[in-house]
Design a protein around this motif. Structure first.
Motif, PDB file in Angstrom:
ATOM      1  N   GLY A 105      -3.322  11.500  -5.026  1.00 42.20           N
ATOM      2  CA  GLY A 105      -3.916  10.457  -5.856  1.00 42.20           C
ATOM      3  C   GLY A 105      -3.332  10.342  -7.239  1.00 42.20           C
ATOM      4  N   SER A 106      -2.237  11.050  -7.526  1.00 41.50           N
ATOM      5  CA  SER A 106      -1.677  11.024  -8.869  1.00 41.50           C
ATOM      6  C   SER A 106      -0.522  10.052  -8.966  1.00 41.50           C
ATOM      7  CB  SER A 106      -1.180  12.428  -9.251  1.00 41.50           C
ATOM      8  OG  SER A 106      -0.160  12.833  -8.374  1.00 41.50           O
ATOM      9  N   ALA A 107      -0.280   9.577 -10.168  1.00 42.06           N
ATOM     10  CA  ALA A 107       0.823   8.652 -10.380  1.00 42.06           C
ATOM     11  C   ALA A 107       2.145   9.378 -10.266  1.00 42.06           C
ATOM     12  CB  ALA A 107       0.705   8.001 -11.761  1.00 42.06           C
ATOM     13  N   GLN A 108       3.170   8.629  -9.863  1.00 40.46           N
ATOM     14  CA  GLN A 108       4.487   9.222  -9.760  1.00 40.46           C
ATOM     15  C   GLN A 108       5.063   9.469 -11.151  1.00 40.46           C
ATOM     16  OE1 GLN A 108       6.323   6.046  -7.659  1.00 40.46           O
ATOM     17  NE2 GLN A 108       5.711   6.780  -5.654  1.00 40.46           N
ATOM     18  N   ASP A 109       5.831  10.545 -11.277  1.00 41.29           N
ATOM     19  CA  ASP A 109       6.491  10.818 -12.551  1.00 41.29           C
ATOM     20  C   ASP A 109       7.523   9.745 -12.857  1.00 41.29           C
ATOM     21  OD1 ASP A 109       5.000  13.097 -12.920  1.00 41.29           O
ATOM     22  OD2 ASP A 109       6.448  14.385 -11.894  1.00 41.29           O
ATOM     23  N   ASP A 110       8.248   9.325 -11.829  1.00 41.56           N
ATOM     24  CA  ASP A 110       9.272   8.312 -11.990  1.00 41.56           C
ATOM     25  C   ASP A 110       8.905   7.094 -11.166  1.00 41.56           C
ATOM     26  OD1 ASP A 110      10.991   9.939 -13.623  1.00 41.56           O
ATOM     27  OD2 ASP A 110      11.457  11.060 -11.802  1.00 41.56           O
ATOM     28  N   LYS A 111       9.041   5.920 -11.777  1.00 42.64           N
ATOM     29  CA  LYS A 111       8.750   4.700 -11.045  1.00 42.64           C
ATOM     30  C   LYS A 111       9.774   4.487  -9.932  1.00 42.64           C
ATOM     31  CE  LYS A 111       6.465   1.841 -14.551  1.00 42.64           C
ATOM     32  NZ  LYS A 111       6.505   0.546 -15.263  1.00 42.64           N
ATOM     33  N   LEU A 112       9.303   3.902  -8.839  1.00 43.69           N
ATOM     34  CA  LEU A 112      10.235   3.415  -7.839  1.00 43.69           C
ATOM     35  C   LEU A 112      11.088   2.334  -8.475  1.00 43.69           C
ATOM     36  CD1 LEU A 112       7.797   3.125  -4.804  1.00 43.69           C
ATOM     37  CD2 LEU A 112       9.606   4.818  -5.083  1.00 43.69           C
ATOM     38  N   ARG A 113      12.356   2.255  -8.071  1.00 44.43           N
ATOM     39  CA  ARG A 113      13.301   1.293  -8.640  1.00 44.43           C
ATOM     40  C   ARG A 113      13.704   0.288  -7.572  1.00 44.43           C
ATOM     41  NH1 ARG A 113      17.936   3.680  -9.738  1.00 44.43           N
ATOM     42  NH2 ARG A 113      18.549   2.364 -11.493  1.00 44.43           N
ATOM     43  N   LYS A 136       0.820  -1.212   0.000  1.00 39.66           N
ATOM     44  CA  LYS A 136       0.000   0.000   0.000  1.00 39.66           C
ATOM     45  C   LYS A 136       0.855   1.263   0.000  1.00 39.66           C
ATOM     46  CE  LYS A 136      -4.174  -1.951   2.067  1.00 39.66           C
ATOM     47  NZ  LYS A 136      -5.119  -1.911   3.211  1.00 39.66           N
ATOM     48  N   SER A 137       1.987   1.202   0.657  1.00 37.15           N
ATOM     49  CA  SER A 137       2.863   2.381   0.710  1.00 37.15           C
ATOM     50  C   SER A 137       3.577   2.614  -0.617  1.00 37.15           C
ATOM     51  CB  SER A 137       3.896   2.218   1.823  1.00 37.15           C
ATOM     52  OG  SER A 137       4.796   1.164   1.530  1.00 37.15           O
ATOM     53  N   LEU A 138       3.550   1.612  -1.513  1.00 41.77           N
ATOM     54  CA  LEU A 138       4.214   1.735  -2.812  1.00 41.77           C
ATOM     55  C   LEU A 138       3.239   2.041  -3.937  1.00 41.77           C
ATOM     56  CD1 LEU A 138       6.593  -1.353  -2.565  1.00 41.77           C
ATOM     57  CD2 LEU A 138       7.005   0.978  -1.826  1.00 41.77           C
ATOM     58  N   ASP A 139       1.955   2.168  -3.608  1.00 37.86           N
ATOM     59  CA  ASP A 139       0.928   2.381  -4.620  1.00 37.86           C
ATOM     60  C   ASP A 139       0.679   3.878  -4.788  1.00 37.86           C
ATOM     61  OD1 ASP A 139      -1.266   2.482  -6.258  1.00 37.86           O
ATOM     62  OD2 ASP A 139      -2.534   1.192  -5.026  1.00 37.86           O
ATOM     63  N   PRO A 140       0.961   4.430  -5.985  1.00 42.59           N
ATOM     64  CA  PRO A 140       0.764   5.871  -6.185  1.00 42.59           C
ATOM     65  C   PRO A 140      -0.666   6.326  -5.931  1.00 42.59           C
ATOM     66  CG  PRO A 140       2.001   4.909  -8.015  1.00 42.59           C
ATOM     67  CD  PRO A 140       1.499   3.774  -7.190  1.00 42.59           C
ATOM     68  N   SER A 141      -1.630   5.424  -6.099  1.00 38.63           N
ATOM     69  CA  SER A 141      -3.033   5.810  -5.916  1.00 38.63           C
ATOM     70  C   SER A 141      -3.354   6.116  -4.464  1.00 38.63           C
ATOM     71  CB  SER A 141      -3.960   4.709  -6.430  1.00 38.63           C
ATOM     72  OG  SER A 141      -3.864   3.544  -5.616  1.00 38.63           O
ATOM     73  N   PHE A 154      11.449  -3.139 -11.640  1.00 33.69           N
ATOM     74  CA  PHE A 154      12.251  -4.157 -10.969  1.00 33.69           C
ATOM     75  C   PHE A 154      13.458  -4.561 -11.817  1.00 33.69           C
ATOM     76  CE2 PHE A 154       8.214  -4.610  -8.791  1.00 33.69           C
ATOM     77  CZ  PHE A 154       8.589  -4.887  -7.485  1.00 33.69           C
ATOM     78  N   TYR A 155      14.525  -4.956 -11.106  1.00 29.27           N
ATOM     79  CA  TYR A 155      15.729  -5.490 -11.739  1.00 29.27           C
ATOM     80  C   TYR A 155      16.049  -6.830 -11.079  1.00 29.27           C
ATOM     81  CZ  TYR A 155      16.173  -0.629 -13.209  1.00 29.27           C
ATOM     82  OH  TYR A 155      15.922   0.614 -13.737  1.00 29.27           O
ATOM     83  N   ALA A 156      16.050  -7.896 -11.875  1.00 35.64           N
ATOM     84  CA  ALA A 156      16.408  -9.226 -11.381  1.00 35.64           C
ATOM     85  C   ALA A 156      17.889  -9.435 -11.659  1.00 35.64           C
ATOM     86  CB  ALA A 156      15.571 -10.291 -12.081  1.00 35.64           C
ATOM     87  N   VAL A 157      18.701  -9.395 -10.613  1.00 40.10           N
ATOM     88  CA  VAL A 157      20.156  -9.417 -10.766  1.00 40.10           C
ATOM     89  C   VAL A 157      20.685 -10.806 -10.399  1.00 40.10           C
ATOM     90  CG1 VAL A 157      22.306  -8.274 -10.170  1.00 40.10           C
ATOM     91  CG2 VAL A 157      20.158  -6.981 -10.092  1.00 40.10           C
ATOM     92  N   GLU A 158      21.316 -11.466 -11.369  1.00 45.17           N
ATOM     93  CA  GLU A 158      21.741 -12.862 -11.185  1.00 45.17           C
ATOM     94  C   GLU A 158      22.918 -13.150 -12.115  1.00 45.17           C
ATOM     95  OE1 GLU A 158      22.553 -16.488 -10.452  1.00 45.17           O
ATOM     96  OE2 GLU A 158      20.913 -15.621  -9.256  1.00 45.17           O
ATOM     97  N   PRO A 159      24.054 -13.647 -11.601  1.00 45.13           N
ATOM     98  CA  PRO A 159      25.217 -13.881 -12.453  1.00 45.13           C
ATOM     99  C   PRO A 159      25.210 -15.204 -13.219  1.00 45.13           C
ATOM    100  CG  PRO A 159      25.781 -14.321 -10.174  1.00 45.13           C
ATOM    101  CD  PRO A 159      24.369 -13.814 -10.173  1.00 45.13           C
ATOM    102  N   ARG A 160      24.418 -16.194 -12.775  1.00 47.65           N
ATOM    103  CA  ARG A 160      24.474 -17.517 -13.408  1.00 47.65           C
ATOM    104  C   ARG A 160      23.747 -17.507 -14.753  1.00 47.65           C
ATOM    105  NH1 ARG A 160      22.377 -20.940  -8.355  1.00 47.65           N
ATOM    106  NH2 ARG A 160      21.189 -19.000  -8.148  1.00 47.65           N
TER     107      ARG A 160
END
Length: 225
Positions: free
Chosen positions: A84-92, A74-79, A116-122
């Motif tokens: 009530g407006s969307a964020q200009d930049d997405k959370l990363r 809920k704390s990450l939802d721009p709504s 989201f970034y899925a970081v994996e070396p294999r």
């Protein structure tokens, strides 16, 4: 076995979410079931999950992966912001050692407004996650085939990991990539982080998973230094 038709596992997942006041759309749930099927049934990328865990992938691994969304969503939802407006930049949000995609893929499915970034070396895991990203059309997720330390990702709002190392080691790796005021998020067995209960810099949220005996913990620490 298909999780898109496994009603027993679906019911366990939905009961877990419902107990925490979370309801997902049918479209979101279907993507989670599709992801589960891809992890369990795909063989050409090596052994992605044990046979024992494949029988309870929704109730154990998907439910666990969604815990940050359950307690923090809920704390990450721009709504829910005051205007009530969307964020200009997405959370990363970067996930270290993403493996076969838990928790980052379920989180990306549940929170499409976060990058989201899925970081994996294999290499094999990276190829698998790239295939899944394309199949599920997850435009808010980028697969990064490197160790987190060499990924070039910085100024992140969130960095997460699941069952990677000790809390102290994971925090040390993550800290340099977090923006000031950013948050480190990790999922652990409570027994492994019980020594942190009196640490004022750490927040611990205990939880239980369907048909699992042990107690787990969502552990967060802000980068305020």
């Amino acid at each position: 076995m298909s999780y898109r038709t496994n009603k027993a596992q679906q019911n366990l997942l939905n009961q877990f979410l419902s107990e925490h006041g979370v309801q997902l759309s049918e479209e979101t749930l279907d993507k989670l079931y599709q992801f589960a099927d891809l992890v369990v049934d795909t063989k050409e990328y090596g052994n992605l999950i044990s046979a024992k865990d494949s029988e309870k992938f929704l109730s154990r691994h998907i439910a666990d992966s969604l815990v940050p969304f359950v307690f923090m969503g809920k704390s990450l939802d721009p709504s829910t912001s005051p205007n009530g407006s969307a964020q200009d930049d997405k959370l990363r949000w970067a996930d270290m050692g993403a493996g076969a995609g838990c928790p980052v893929f379920p989180l990306a499915i549940a929170m499409p407004n976060v990058q989201f970034y899925a970081v994996e070396p294999r290499h094999m895991r990276v190829n698998f996650m790239q295939m899944v990203k394309e199949k599920l059309h997850l435009d808010n997720l980028t697969v990064v085939g490197k160790r987190f330390e060499t990924s070039g990702l910085t100024d992140l709002d969130f960095i997460s990991c699941r069952a990677l190392s000790t809390f102290e080691n994971d925090w040390e790796r993550a800290q340099a990539g977090l923006k000031r005021g950013g948050t480190f998020v990790t999922l652990k067995s409570f027994n492994n982080i019980a020594h942190l209960e009196n640490d004022p810099k750490v927040h611990i949220q205990k939880y239980e998973l369907p048909e699992e005996e042990q107690v787990y913990a969502l552990v967060t620490r802000g980068n305020n230094e």
